[in-house]
Design a protein around this motif. Structure first.
Motif, PDB file in Angstrom:
ATOM      1  N   ASP A  10       0.845  -1.192   0.000  1.00  0.00           N
ATOM      2  CA  ASP A  10       0.000   0.000   0.000  1.00  0.00           C
ATOM      3  C   ASP A  10       0.886   1.250   0.000  1.00  0.00           C
ATOM      4  O   ASP A  10       2.099   1.165   0.236  1.00  0.00           O
ATOM      5  CB  ASP A  10      -0.925  -0.011   1.225  1.00  0.00           C
ATOM      6  N   ASP A  11       0.283   2.393  -0.269  1.00  0.00           N
ATOM      7  CA  ASP A  11       1.051   3.642  -0.420  1.00  0.00           C
ATOM      8  C   ASP A  11       1.888   3.982   0.804  1.00  0.00           C
ATOM      9  O   ASP A  11       3.035   4.422   0.679  1.00  0.00           O
ATOM     10  CB  ASP A  11       0.110   4.812  -0.736  1.00  0.00           C
ATOM     11  N   ARG A 155       0.048  -3.511   3.832  1.00  0.00           N
ATOM     12  CA  ARG A 155      -1.079  -4.198   3.197  1.00  0.00           C
ATOM     13  C   ARG A 155      -0.661  -4.447   1.755  1.00  0.00           C
ATOM     14  O   ARG A 155      -0.081  -3.581   1.104  1.00  0.00           O
ATOM     15  CB  ARG A 155      -2.328  -3.321   3.249  1.00  0.00           C
ATOM     16  N   SER A 157      -1.187  -4.460  -1.950  1.00  0.00           N
ATOM     17  CA  SER A 157      -2.103  -3.756  -2.852  1.00  0.00           C
ATOM     18  C   SER A 157      -2.113  -4.360  -4.255  1.00  0.00           C
ATOM     19  O   SER A 157      -3.039  -4.108  -5.019  1.00  0.00           O
ATOM     20  CB  SER A 157      -1.732  -2.277  -2.942  1.00  0.00           C
TER      21      SER A 157
END
Length: 176
Positions: A10-11, A155, A157
């Motif tokens: 995730d970002d 997380r 993605s």
């Protein structure tokens, strides 16, 4: 040519790892950001082979949709102790992560060319590479630049097959 099955973050986790890459580069230790093709993304590699064929990728796409891919807890700063010395953040291993890894390898079994034994179930050490191809003094400088390391919750993605020479990716699953 090699092809890797990679899990991208995730970002927030991606930015955290890129921040570590910048700290290494500022300390004179070449990070993964500047290695080879320069298109690396922070990731954990699930499998590596000389070829992951299109039909196998299609089977992986189907299987990945059925799996619940766990969050990753990148926790321990450590070093590769092979001829290609480097730095990594090891991921905490739990039964959920091992189950997903095993399910992926069930799909890959006997369907890829020249799989790397380092990524097979029972041999795999889940990690996010920070730097590769270092000399011993660079490993020491890298530890000095990054220690103590704050753990990173990641997380997943996206899951993709990446050509390790060009950085080109073939997305198999995008989760968000």
């Amino acid at each position: 040519m090699a092809q890797a099955l990679e899990l991208y973050f995730d970002d927030e986790a991606d930015a955290a790892v890129r921040g570590l890459w910048r700290r290494l580069d500022q300390a004179g230790v070449p990070s993964l950001a500047t290695r080879t093709h320069g298109r690396h993304r922070p990731h954990v590699t699930f499998a590596l082979a000389s070829v992951i064929p299109p039909r196998t990728r299609d089977a992986l796409r189907e299987d990945l949709r059925l799996l619940s891919i766990p969050r990753l807890w990148l926790y321990s700063l450590s070093a590769f102790s092979a001829s290609d010395a480097g730095l990594m953040i090891s991921a905490v291993v739990d039964t959920e992560l091992l189950a997903v890894h095993s399910a992926v390898h069930d799909v890959l079994a006997k369907k890829v060319k020249q799989p790397s034994a380092y990524y097979l179930p029972g041999s795999w050490v889940p990690h996010c590479t920070l730097a590769q191809g270092l000399e011993a003094p660079q490993v020491t400088a890298g530890f000095a630049a990054l220690f103590p390391l704050a753990p990173i919750k990641a997380r997943v993605s996206e899951v993709a097959v990446c050509d390790t020479h060009t950085g080109d990716t073939d997305p198999l699953l995008v989760t968000g």
